[in-house]
Design a protein around this motif. Structure first.
Motif, PDB file in Angstrom:
ATOM      1  N   ARG A 149       2.939  18.241  30.931  1.00  0.00           N
ATOM      2  CA  ARG A 149       3.334  17.208  31.899  1.00  0.00           C
ATOM      3  C   ARG A 149       2.698  15.850  31.603  1.00  0.00           C
ATOM      4  O   ARG A 149       3.330  14.809  31.778  1.00  0.00           O
ATOM      5  CB  ARG A 149       2.953  17.648  33.323  1.00  0.00           C
ATOM      6  CG  ARG A 149       3.769  18.831  33.829  1.00  0.00           C
ATOM      7  CD  ARG A 149       3.473  19.107  35.291  1.00  0.00           C
ATOM      8  NE  ARG A 149       4.255  20.240  35.773  1.00  0.00           N
ATOM      9  CZ  ARG A 149       4.797  20.302  36.987  1.00  0.00           C
ATOM     10  NH1 ARG A 149       4.638  19.310  37.840  1.00  0.00           N
ATOM     11  NH2 ARG A 149       5.480  21.369  37.360  1.00  0.00           N
ATOM     12  N   GLU A 150       1.441  15.861  31.183  1.00  0.00           N
ATOM     13  CA  GLU A 150       0.754  14.600  30.906  1.00  0.00           C
ATOM     14  C   GLU A 150       1.444  13.848  29.768  1.00  0.00           C
ATOM     15  O   GLU A 150       1.669  12.631  29.853  1.00  0.00           O
ATOM     16  CB  GLU A 150      -0.708  14.863  30.552  1.00  0.00           C
ATOM     17  CG  GLU A 150      -1.559  15.375  31.706  1.00  0.00           C
ATOM     18  CD  GLU A 150      -1.300  16.846  32.035  1.00  0.00           C
ATOM     19  OE1 GLU A 150      -0.705  17.559  31.189  1.00  0.00           O
ATOM     20  OE2 GLU A 150      -1.690  17.282  33.136  1.00  0.00           O
ATOM     21  N   GLU A 151       1.780  14.564  28.713  1.00  0.00           N
ATOM     22  CA  GLU A 151       2.471  13.928  27.588  1.00  0.00           C
ATOM     23  C   GLU A 151       3.874  13.491  27.989  1.00  0.00           C
ATOM     24  O   GLU A 151       4.365  12.454  27.530  1.00  0.00           O
ATOM     25  CB  GLU A 151       2.528  14.891  26.408  1.00  0.00           C
ATOM     26  CG  GLU A 151       1.168  15.198  25.812  1.00  0.00           C
ATOM     27  CD  GLU A 151       1.217  16.279  24.744  1.00  0.00           C
ATOM     28  OE1 GLU A 151       0.143  16.712  24.302  1.00  0.00           O
ATOM     29  OE2 GLU A 151       2.327  16.683  24.342  1.00  0.00           O
TER      30      GLU A 151
ATOM     31  N   SER B 264      18.898   8.167  31.257  1.00  0.00           N
ATOM     32  CA  SER B 264      19.524   9.353  30.672  1.00  0.00           C
ATOM     33  C   SER B 264      18.801   9.724  29.385  1.00  0.00           C
ATOM     34  O   SER B 264      18.732   8.925  28.452  1.00  0.00           O
ATOM     35  CB  SER B 264      21.004   9.095  30.377  1.00  0.00           C
ATOM     36  OG  SER B 264      21.619  10.219  29.799  1.00  0.00           O
ATOM     37  N   HIS B 265      18.240  10.907  29.362  1.00  0.00           N
ATOM     38  CA  HIS B 265      17.530  11.394  28.180  1.00  0.00           C
ATOM     39  C   HIS B 265      18.211  12.635  27.622  1.00  0.00           C
ATOM     40  O   HIS B 265      18.724  13.464  28.368  1.00  0.00           O
ATOM     41  CB  HIS B 265      16.075  11.745  28.518  1.00  0.00           C
ATOM     42  CG  HIS B 265      15.209  10.566  28.825  1.00  0.00           C
ATOM     43  ND1 HIS B 265      15.051  10.048  30.094  1.00  0.00           N
ATOM     44  CD2 HIS B 265      14.450   9.786  28.000  1.00  0.00           C
ATOM     45  CE1 HIS B 265      14.230   9.014  30.050  1.00  0.00           C
ATOM     46  NE2 HIS B 265      13.849   8.834  28.795  1.00  0.00           N
TER      47      HIS B 265
ATOM     48  N   ALA C 239       5.842   9.873  27.604  1.00  0.00           N
ATOM     49  CA  ALA C 239       7.141   9.734  26.956  1.00  0.00           C
ATOM     50  C   ALA C 239       8.137   9.003  27.842  1.00  0.00           C
ATOM     51  O   ALA C 239       8.918   8.158  27.374  1.00  0.00           O
ATOM     52  CB  ALA C 239       7.678  11.107  26.579  1.00  0.00           C
ATOM     53  N   LEU C 240       8.119   9.322  29.125  1.00  0.00           N
ATOM     54  CA  LEU C 240       9.082   8.722  30.055  1.00  0.00           C
ATOM     55  C   LEU C 240       8.813   7.236  30.286  1.00  0.00           C
ATOM     56  O   LEU C 240       9.691   6.517  30.770  1.00  0.00           O
ATOM     57  CB  LEU C 240       9.056   9.477  31.384  1.00  0.00           C
ATOM     58  CG  LEU C 240       9.632  10.900  31.333  1.00  0.00           C
ATOM     59  CD1 LEU C 240       9.377  11.630  32.640  1.00  0.00           C
ATOM     60  CD2 LEU C 240      11.121  10.876  31.009  1.00  0.00           C
ATOM     61  N   GLU C 241       7.639   6.781  29.922  1.00  0.00           N
ATOM     62  CA  GLU C 241       7.303   5.361  30.060  1.00  0.00           C
ATOM     63  C   GLU C 241       7.748   4.541  28.854  1.00  0.00           C
ATOM     64  O   GLU C 241       7.613   3.317  28.850  1.00  0.00           O
ATOM     65  CB  GLU C 241       5.798   5.199  30.275  1.00  0.00           C
ATOM     66  CG  GLU C 241       5.305   5.745  31.612  1.00  0.00           C
ATOM     67  CD  GLU C 241       3.791   5.710  31.732  1.00  0.00           C
ATOM     68  OE1 GLU C 241       3.132   5.300  30.744  1.00  0.00           O
ATOM     69  OE2 GLU C 241       3.280   6.084  32.800  1.00  0.00           O
TER      70      GLU C 241
ATOM     71  N   GLU D 183       9.792  24.610  32.485  1.00  0.00           N
ATOM     72  CA  GLU D 183       8.956  23.806  33.372  1.00  0.00           C
ATOM     73  C   GLU D 183       9.259  22.317  33.266  1.00  0.00           C
ATOM     74  O   GLU D 183       9.360  21.610  34.285  1.00  0.00           O
ATOM     75  CB  GLU D 183       7.479  24.043  33.047  1.00  0.00           C
ATOM     76  CG  GLU D 183       6.536  23.159  33.858  1.00  0.00           C
ATOM     77  CD  GLU D 183       5.103  23.187  33.364  1.00  0.00           C
ATOM     78  OE1 GLU D 183       4.260  22.471  33.946  1.00  0.00           O
ATOM     79  OE2 GLU D 183       4.818  23.910  32.384  1.00  0.00           O
ATOM     80  N   LEU D 184       9.400  21.823  32.026  1.00  0.00           N
ATOM     81  CA  LEU D 184       9.470  20.376  31.818  1.00  0.00           C
ATOM     82  C   LEU D 184      10.883  19.793  31.890  1.00  0.00           C
ATOM     83  O   LEU D 184      11.057  18.651  32.328  1.00  0.00           O
ATOM     84  CB  LEU D 184       8.836  20.013  30.480  1.00  0.00           C
ATOM     85  CG  LEU D 184       7.351  20.354  30.315  1.00  0.00           C
ATOM     86  CD1 LEU D 184       6.838  19.892  28.961  1.00  0.00           C
ATOM     87  CD2 LEU D 184       6.516  19.747  31.433  1.00  0.00           C
ATOM     88  N   ALA D 185      11.883  20.536  31.464  1.00  0.00           N
ATOM     89  CA  ALA D 185      13.252  19.999  31.461  1.00  0.00           C
ATOM     90  C   ALA D 185      13.708  19.538  32.847  1.00  0.00           C
ATOM     91  O   ALA D 185      14.268  18.440  32.982  1.00  0.00           O
ATOM     92  CB  ALA D 185      14.228  21.023  30.881  1.00  0.00           C
ATOM     93  N   PRO D 186      13.480  20.319  33.915  1.00  0.00           N
ATOM     94  CA  PRO D 186      13.880  19.841  35.241  1.00  0.00           C
ATOM     95  C   PRO D 186      13.168  18.561  35.665  1.00  0.00           C
ATOM     96  O   PRO D 186      13.745  17.748  36.410  1.00  0.00           O
ATOM     97  CB  PRO D 186      13.491  21.011  36.159  1.00  0.00           C
ATOM     98  CG  PRO D 186      13.500  22.211  35.279  1.00  0.00           C
ATOM     99  CD  PRO D 186      12.982  21.712  33.962  1.00  0.00           C
ATOM    100  N   LEU D 187      11.943  18.359  35.196  1.00  0.00           N
ATOM    101  CA  LEU D 187      11.215  17.135  35.531  1.00  0.00           C
ATOM    102  C   LEU D 187      11.887  15.917  34.903  1.00  0.00           C
ATOM    103  O   LEU D 187      11.920  14.838  35.503  1.00  0.00           O
ATOM    104  CB  LEU D 187       9.768  17.237  35.060  1.00  0.00           C
ATOM    105  CG  LEU D 187       8.923  18.366  35.657  1.00  0.00           C
ATOM    106  CD1 LEU D 187       7.510  18.327  35.084  1.00  0.00           C
ATOM    107  CD2 LEU D 187       8.890  18.264  37.174  1.00  0.00           C
ATOM    108  N   ILE D 188      12.420  16.092  33.699  1.00  0.00           N
ATOM    109  CA  ILE D 188      13.129  14.994  33.032  1.00  0.00           C
ATOM    110  C   ILE D 188      14.425  14.697  33.771  1.00  0.00           C
ATOM    111  O   ILE D 188      14.782  13.529  33.996  1.00  0.00           O
ATOM    112  CB  ILE D 188      13.406  15.345  31.564  1.00  0.00           C
ATOM    113  CG1 ILE D 188      12.092  15.612  30.825  1.00  0.00           C
ATOM    114  CG2 ILE D 188      14.180  14.214  30.876  1.00  0.00           C
ATOM    115  CD1 ILE D 188      12.275  16.164  29.425  1.00  0.00           C
ATOM    116  N   ARG D 189      15.145  15.731  34.168  1.00  0.00           N
ATOM    117  CA  ARG D 189      16.395  15.545  34.922  1.00  0.00           C
ATOM    118  C   ARG D 189      16.122  14.826  36.246  1.00  0.00           C
ATOM    119  O   ARG D 189      16.872  13.925  36.648  1.00  0.00           O
ATOM    120  CB  ARG D 189      17.051  16.902  35.199  1.00  0.00           C
ATOM    121  CG  ARG D 189      17.494  17.641  33.949  1.00  0.00           C
ATOM    122  CD  ARG D 189      18.621  16.911  33.241  1.00  0.00           C
ATOM    123  NE  ARG D 189      19.045  17.635  32.051  1.00  0.00           N
ATOM    124  CZ  ARG D 189      19.350  17.072  30.916  1.00  0.00           C
ATOM    125  NH1 ARG D 189      19.261  15.758  30.785  1.00  0.00           N
ATOM    126  NH2 ARG D 189      19.751  17.790  29.880  1.00  0.00           N
TER     127      ARG D 189
END
Length: 267
Positions: free
Chosen positions: A167-169, A215-216, A173-175, A200-206
């Motif tokens: 999550r930290e990384e 859009s990623h 990335a999202l910044e 775990e991480l894919a839903p956080l990106i969505r």
């Protein structure tokens, strides 16, 4: 960070210092037109197939797959393309992974697909070494410098694929201005693989994209050994998968790539 990763980083620093003075002054990205990976992913998905980034991977930490000189790299990449891969990843780290820039160049000249350079990028000079359509930038290595490296990659004409492990990384990335986020299912500390990392991480990106109007493209990396594994991460929210080891270990790279490409139906 695992000792093997630290070893690779140390050897990479030595490699960068060695070529630093001799790196070509002409931008290698000017030698060809970038191939559109994002459009390629959309086209493959629309056709009901899995977007597979197939990897030319001679070795991994503690394991050797096969000797891959440039001519063999080109042949393998051609088989992957014929099997329906959306892009080709080429290892260029010469020590542990036994890759090379020569392999990258041979593959890029052979296939019509977008080509990803996969290495441990730690210095801006590495972006001057060779041209490719995409370039891997690892958030856990670049840290606070990640944003600057993403901007430089975009400026030079690369499509940066930012790799995250937690999550930290992901927050780093999202910044940045990247459109591609790779979720590596291999833990950077233990090297153990768990596909739950993508879950775990894919839903956080969505969720981030919904909240910010962005859009990623999400790419799940490492640990997919079967079509069932590919289906699992795609159902978790991945748009594409990056597969190397299972292809290199197979008797037929063509058939194994095709198996993954056809492992999920979007229709």
């Amino acid at each position: 960070m695992h000792d093997s990763i630290l070893h690779i980083l140390n050897t990479t620093k030595t490699r960068v210092q060695a070529f630093g003075a001799d790196v070509q002054k002409e931008d290698p990205q000017l030698q060809f037109q970038k191939r559109d990976f994002i459009a390629a992913v959309a086209a493959v998905r629309a056709d009901g197939r899995v977007p597979v980034i197939a990897e030319v991977k001679p070795a991994s930490p503690g394991k050797s797959f096969r000797d891959i000189p440039p001519a063999v790299a080109a042949e393998l990449a051609w088989e992957m393309e014929e099997a329906g891969a959306v892009a080709i990843s080429v290892l260029t780290e010469p020590g542990v992974f036994r890759g090379s820039l020569e392999n990258l160049n041979a593959v890029r000249k052979t296939v019509c697909l977008p080509v990803l350079r996969k290495d441990f990028i730690i210095d801006r000079l590495q972006l001057e070494e060779a041209g490719s359509d995409l370039i891997l930038l690892i958030a856990g290595i670049l840290g606070k410098e990640l944003d600057a490296f993403v901007d430089l990659a975009l400026e030079k004409g690369f499509e940066p694929l930012v790799e995250v492990h937690n999550r930290e990384e992901l927050e780093l990335a999202l910044e940045t201005g990247t459109k591609l986020i790779g979720i590596n299912n291999r833990n950077f500390e233990t090297l153990k693989i768990d596909l739950a990392t993508t879950e775990e991480l894919a839903p956080l990106i969505r969720e981030y994209d919904l909240d910010h109007g962005t859009s990623h493209i999400i790419i799940s990396e490492s640990g997919m050994n079967s079509p069932e594994d590919a289906r699992r991460v795609m159902q978790a929210g991945a748009d594409a998968v990056l597969i190397g080891s299972s292809l290199m270990e197979s008797d037929s790279v063509f058939e194994k790539t095709k198996e993954f490409v056809q492992s999920f139906c979007w229709r």
